[in-house]
Design a protein around this motif. Structure first.
Motif, PDB file in Angstrom:
ATOM      1  N   SER A 278       0.941  -1.182   0.036  1.00  0.00           N
ATOM      2  CA  SER A 278       0.083  -0.226  -0.009  1.00  0.00           C
ATOM      3  C   SER A 278       0.926   1.249   0.166  1.00  0.00           C
ATOM      4  O   SER A 278       0.508   2.223  -0.622  1.00  0.00           O
ATOM      5  CB  SER A 278      -0.778   0.066   1.289  1.00  0.00           C
ATOM      6  OG  SER A 278      -1.787  -1.157   1.157  1.00  0.00           O
ATOM      7  N   THR A 279       1.785   1.240   0.760  1.00  0.00           N
ATOM      8  CA  THR A 279       2.882   2.301   0.728  1.00  0.00           C
ATOM      9  C   THR A 279       3.361   2.764  -0.520  1.00  0.00           C
ATOM     10  O   THR A 279       3.446   3.876  -1.190  1.00  0.00           O
ATOM     11  CB  THR A 279       3.878   2.213   1.928  1.00  0.00           C
ATOM     12  OG1 THR A 279       3.441   1.795   3.079  1.00  0.00           O
ATOM     13  CG2 THR A 279       4.785   3.350   1.993  1.00  0.00           C
ATOM     14  N   LEU A 280       4.005   1.372  -1.073  1.00  0.00           N
ATOM     15  CA  LEU A 280       4.480   1.465  -2.654  1.00  0.00           C
ATOM     16  C   LEU A 280       3.445   2.146  -3.419  1.00  0.00           C
ATOM     17  O   LEU A 280       3.688   2.751  -4.493  1.00  0.00           O
ATOM     18  CB  LEU A 280       4.946   0.064  -2.996  1.00  0.00           C
ATOM     19  CG  LEU A 280       5.415   0.019  -4.338  1.00  0.00           C
ATOM     20  CD1 LEU A 280       6.391   0.810  -4.721  1.00  0.00           C
ATOM     21  CD2 LEU A 280       5.541  -1.535  -4.778  1.00  0.00           C
ATOM     22  N   TYR A 281       2.018   1.659  -3.467  1.00  0.00           N
ATOM     23  CA  TYR A 281       1.081   2.044  -4.265  1.00  0.00           C
ATOM     24  C   TYR A 281       0.902   3.662  -4.161  1.00  0.00           C
ATOM     25  O   TYR A 281       0.814   4.375  -5.274  1.00  0.00           O
ATOM     26  CB  TYR A 281      -0.184   1.516  -3.909  1.00  0.00           C
ATOM     27  CG  TYR A 281      -1.402   1.821  -4.690  1.00  0.00           C
ATOM     28  CD1 TYR A 281      -1.545   2.032  -6.179  1.00  0.00           C
ATOM     29  CD2 TYR A 281      -2.614   2.377  -4.064  1.00  0.00           C
ATOM     30  CE1 TYR A 281      -2.271   2.309  -6.717  1.00  0.00           C
ATOM     31  CE2 TYR A 281      -3.959   2.963  -4.653  1.00  0.00           C
ATOM     32  CZ  TYR A 281      -3.655   2.896  -6.061  1.00  0.00           C
ATOM     33  OH  TYR A 281      -4.666   3.360  -6.931  1.00  0.00           O
ATOM     34  N   ASN A 282       1.024   4.387  -3.074  1.00  0.00           N
ATOM     35  CA  ASN A 282       0.887   5.610  -3.126  1.00  0.00           C
ATOM     36  C   ASN A 282       2.079   6.406  -3.634  1.00  0.00           C
ATOM     37  O   ASN A 282       1.949   7.464  -4.353  1.00  0.00           O
ATOM     38  CB  ASN A 282       0.645   5.997  -1.485  1.00  0.00           C
ATOM     39  CG  ASN A 282      -0.559   5.909  -1.216  1.00  0.00           C
ATOM     40  OD1 ASN A 282      -1.435   6.858  -1.131  1.00  0.00           O
ATOM     41  ND2 ASN A 282      -1.098   4.568  -0.537  1.00  0.00           N
ATOM     42  N   ALA A 283       3.393   5.708  -3.415  1.00  0.00           N
ATOM     43  CA  ALA A 283       4.552   6.404  -4.013  1.00  0.00           C
ATOM     44  C   ALA A 283       4.451   6.245  -5.590  1.00  0.00           C
ATOM     45  O   ALA A 283       4.895   7.125  -6.417  1.00  0.00           O
ATOM     46  CB  ALA A 283       5.732   5.579  -3.535  1.00  0.00           C
ATOM     47  N   VAL A 284       3.933   5.246  -6.355  1.00  0.00           N
ATOM     48  CA  VAL A 284       3.719   5.030  -7.520  1.00  0.00           C
ATOM     49  C   VAL A 284       2.868   5.904  -8.110  1.00  0.00           C
ATOM     50  O   VAL A 284       3.118   6.601  -9.154  1.00  0.00           O
ATOM     51  CB  VAL A 284       3.277   3.366  -7.921  1.00  0.00           C
ATOM     52  CG1 VAL A 284       2.666   3.548  -9.084  1.00  0.00           C
ATOM     53  CG2 VAL A 284       4.461   2.507  -7.588  1.00  0.00           C
ATOM     54  N   LEU A 285       1.741   6.440  -7.524  1.00  0.00           N
ATOM     55  CA  LEU A 285       0.769   7.400  -7.971  1.00  0.00           C
ATOM     56  C   LEU A 285       1.607   8.782  -8.061  1.00  0.00           C
ATOM     57  O   LEU A 285       1.177   9.357  -9.052  1.00  0.00           O
ATOM     58  CB  LEU A 285      -0.517   7.251  -7.173  1.00  0.00           C
ATOM     59  CG  LEU A 285      -1.399   6.175  -6.887  1.00  0.00           C
ATOM     60  CD1 LEU A 285      -2.629   6.340  -6.000  1.00  0.00           C
ATOM     61  CD2 LEU A 285      -1.788   5.757  -8.627  1.00  0.00           C
ATOM     62  N   LEU A 286       2.272   9.104  -6.930  1.00  0.00           N
ATOM     63  CA  LEU A 286       2.818  10.382  -6.812  1.00  0.00           C
ATOM     64  C   LEU A 286       3.765  10.407  -7.821  1.00  0.00           C
ATOM     65  O   LEU A 286       4.160  11.598  -8.247  1.00  0.00           O
ATOM     66  CB  LEU A 286       3.333  10.636  -5.420  1.00  0.00           C
ATOM     67  CG  LEU A 286       2.180  10.659  -4.404  1.00  0.00           C
ATOM     68  CD1 LEU A 286       2.810  10.792  -2.949  1.00  0.00           C
ATOM     69  CD2 LEU A 286       1.367  11.991  -4.754  1.00  0.00           C
TER      70      LEU A 286
ATOM     71  N   ALA B  53      -0.648  14.993  -7.477  1.00  0.00           N
ATOM     72  CA  ALA B  53      -1.563  14.919  -5.820  1.00  0.00           C
ATOM     73  C   ALA B  53      -2.663  13.656  -6.199  1.00  0.00           C
ATOM     74  O   ALA B  53      -3.051  13.502  -7.258  1.00  0.00           O
ATOM     75  CB  ALA B  53      -1.987  16.347  -5.860  1.00  0.00           C
ATOM     76  N   VAL B  54      -2.729  13.005  -5.216  1.00  0.00           N
ATOM     77  CA  VAL B  54      -3.967  12.085  -5.041  1.00  0.00           C
ATOM     78  C   VAL B  54      -5.022  12.630  -4.202  1.00  0.00           C
ATOM     79  O   VAL B  54      -4.720  13.086  -3.146  1.00  0.00           O
ATOM     80  CB  VAL B  54      -3.296  10.753  -4.591  1.00  0.00           C
ATOM     81  CG1 VAL B  54      -4.531   9.593  -4.518  1.00  0.00           C
ATOM     82  CG2 VAL B  54      -2.022  10.219  -5.304  1.00  0.00           C
ATOM     83  N   GLU B  55      -6.182  12.646  -4.948  1.00  0.00           N
ATOM     84  CA  GLU B  55      -7.280  13.325  -4.288  1.00  0.00           C
ATOM     85  C   GLU B  55      -8.462  12.207  -4.060  1.00  0.00           C
ATOM     86  O   GLU B  55      -8.760  11.327  -4.925  1.00  0.00           O
ATOM     87  CB  GLU B  55      -7.767  14.499  -4.981  1.00  0.00           C
ATOM     88  CG  GLU B  55      -6.857  15.699  -4.864  1.00  0.00           C
ATOM     89  CD  GLU B  55      -6.942  16.909  -5.616  1.00  0.00           C
ATOM     90  OE1 GLU B  55      -8.298  16.801  -6.290  1.00  0.00           O
ATOM     91  OE2 GLU B  55      -6.243  17.709  -5.747  1.00  0.00           O
ATOM     92  N   THR B  56      -9.199  12.260  -2.950  1.00  0.00           N
ATOM     93  CA  THR B  56     -10.331  11.275  -2.828  1.00  0.00           C
ATOM     94  C   THR B  56     -11.642  11.895  -2.572  1.00  0.00           C
ATOM     95  O   THR B  56     -11.614  12.968  -1.947  1.00  0.00           O
ATOM     96  CB  THR B  56     -10.193  10.439  -1.363  1.00  0.00           C
ATOM     97  OG1 THR B  56      -8.644   9.817  -1.649  1.00  0.00           O
ATOM     98  CG2 THR B  56     -11.032   9.509  -1.334  1.00  0.00           C
ATOM     99  N   GLY B  57     -12.830  11.337  -3.136  1.00  0.00           N
ATOM    100  CA  GLY B  57     -14.090  11.948  -3.065  1.00  0.00           C
ATOM    101  C   GLY B  57     -14.974  10.752  -2.586  1.00  0.00           C
ATOM    102  O   GLY B  57     -14.821   9.746  -2.874  1.00  0.00           O
ATOM    103  N   GLY B  58     -16.103  11.350  -2.249  1.00  0.00           N
ATOM    104  CA  GLY B  58     -17.246  10.328  -1.746  1.00  0.00           C
ATOM    105  C   GLY B  58     -17.320   9.763  -0.424  1.00  0.00           C
ATOM    106  O   GLY B  58     -16.405  10.215   0.454  1.00  0.00           O
ATOM    107  N   PRO B  59     -17.935   8.825   0.140  1.00  0.00           N
ATOM    108  CA  PRO B  59     -18.150   8.408   1.283  1.00  0.00           C
ATOM    109  C   PRO B  59     -16.902   7.612   1.475  1.00  0.00           C
ATOM    110  O   PRO B  59     -16.138   7.062   0.750  1.00  0.00           O
ATOM    111  CB  PRO B  59     -19.537   7.223   1.127  1.00  0.00           C
ATOM    112  CG  PRO B  59     -20.053   7.632  -0.062  1.00  0.00           C
ATOM    113  CD  PRO B  59     -19.102   8.353  -0.931  1.00  0.00           C
ATOM    114  N   ALA B  60     -16.637   7.437   3.032  1.00  0.00           N
ATOM    115  CA  ALA B  60     -15.392   6.802   3.621  1.00  0.00           C
ATOM    116  C   ALA B  60     -15.478   5.428   2.937  1.00  0.00           C
ATOM    117  O   ALA B  60     -14.378   4.813   2.705  1.00  0.00           O
ATOM    118  CB  ALA B  60     -15.406   6.967   5.072  1.00  0.00           C
TER     119      ALA B  60
END
Length: 424
Positions: A305-313, A384-391
């Motif tokens: 999961s940490t790798l996934y976020n670095a990949v997105l950025l 940047a990674v942005e999130t929307g909608g219900p949790a």
């Protein structure tokens, strides 16, 4: 005129009549000389006959002892130690070390065989033929292939080197690149094969034998990391020490210092390998079919999961990603990537113009994954990674900014999470 012609005709006839006995006499003399030489050769039956040579040197008249001495001298001159050279290094192999021995008895026997072994007239014909054709006798040698291979292996051990990957290190925000090292490997079988004929025919000592080991490029070359000049994406999560923390450190170490070239796809499972006791992993909590229980390798999903976020950025392309059943405590909803050996993987592809390189750091409570690459590949944009909608049902977007303006807005996925109560 008729008288003159008659006289001329008489003169020619007289000349021809006198010439014939002269030619016949010459042939008789030549035949006599040849016959005398052959007869003399036959009489000296313990000596090599006329016409037999070794590399242009006549052997005629030598008895067996003289011929053996001759070939021993030849062998002594031609069978010098072998000298191999690689760069400034030289390696010497003495004849005795490889059982390199001349076939002197065979050479002598071959020389003595001409004009022998038949009837008188067969031998006579053979010796006359030998005198005119001057056949060459060869001196060959034997060697021990096993001993030769052993000496070559000893030389290869001193030459062969393993390639070393180029490495990229981070000192704060500064990037340090350590060049790769090209390996060397001597083709032992090819060298041994190339020596068979020279050793057999006594031409192996004619000069220094150059060694040309094959160059083996490292998996990560100096050229692969040459354009890396920045951190494209970096992400940090936190954890507690213990078995789970140890598993995180072990998996994080497995994905560090990896190169992903343009067009390559990275597989988390293939890179990390089996999560097993034999691989060093310990028992820690894992989610299986919506339930939390102890299992070998618990905590590894935090690394993916940490790798996934670095990949997105970093602007890389996720190609396979699956959310957990439940929202994770270490990343925001929609930004996790679960893995399970053999059937759930996290993969991404490098679609940037240059290679990227991974660096991970796990210090017992903090896990950081960095994707290093070439600044110009993002064309000056930040991600940047942005999130929307219900949790429990979030949608995730990747947004590229340049000079405060959105230059690209990319929808990634919408996830659905469950509550542990749903599995009670």
């Amino acid at each position: 005129m008729q008288i003159l012609n008659a006289e001329n005709r008489d003169w020619k006839e007289l000349f021809l009549a006198k010439k014939i006995p002269i030619i016949a006499s010459s042939l008789l003399v030549a035949t006599g000389v040849t016959a005398a030489a052959v007869s003399n050769s036959i009489a000296d039956s313990d000596k090599i006959i006329s016409g037999v040579n070794y590399e242009g040197q006549p052997l005629s008249g030598m008895n067996e002892t003289a011929a053996q001495n001759f070939f021993q001298n030849v062998a002594a001159q031609k069978m010098q130690p072998l000298t191999f050279q690689y760069g400034d290094e030289t390696f010497t192999v003495n004849p005795a070390e490889i059982g390199w021995t001349p076939q002197i008895d065979k050479a002598v026997a071959d020389a003595e065989s001409y004009g022998r072994g038949g009837t008188f007239f067969e031998n006579l014909g053979s010796q006359i033929n030998t005198m005119s054709k001057k056949p060459q006798v060869a001196l060959t040698a034997n060697f021990n292939e096993e001993l030769l291979n052993k000496k070559i292996a000893e030389i290869a051990e001193k030459i062969d080197t393993q390639p070393v990957n180029a490495v990229v290190n981070l000192n704060g925000d500064d990037i340090e690149k350590i060049p790769g090292v090209i390996g060397k490997k001597l083709d032992q079988a090819k060298l041994a094969e190339s020596l068979k004929d020279p050793l057999t025919n006594l031409t192996a000592s004619n000069g220094v034998i150059p060694l040309e080991p094959e160059e083996i490029q490292p998996f990560i070359t100096t050229e692969d990391v040459a354009q890396i000049d920045t951190i494209l994406g970096e992400y940090t999560t936190y954890y507690y020490p213990g078995n789970r923390g140890y598993n995180i450190w072990l998996a994080a170490t497995s994905i560090s210092d990896k190169i992903i070239k343009t067009g390559w796809e990275f597989s988390f499972n293939n890179t990390v390998g089996p999560r097993s006791y034999s691989a060093g992993y310990a028992n820690a909590p894992v989610i299986v079919n919506g339930k939390t229980e102890d299992g070998v390798g618990g905590g590894v999903c935090q690394v993916s999961s940490t790798l996934y976020n670095a990949v997105l950025l970093a602007g890389l392309t996720p190609t396979e990603r699956t959310p957990h059943f439940f929202p994770s405590s270490y990343v925001s909803a929609g930004r996790d990537a679960t893995v399970a050996e053999d059937y759930i993987d996290f993969k991404f592809r490098n679609d940037l113009p240059h290679p990227v390189y991974t660096k991970t750091y796990a210090n017992g409570s903090e896990l950081t994954v960095c994707i290093l690459g070439t600044r110009a590949d993002l064309n000056g944009a930040t991600v940047a990674v942005e999130t929307g909608g219900p949790a429990m049902n979030p949608s995730v977007y990747r947004v590229y900014y340049k000079d405060g303006e959105v230059v690209k807005d990319e929808y990634l996925h919408t996830d659905k999470y469950y509550s542990p109560k749903d599995f009670e």
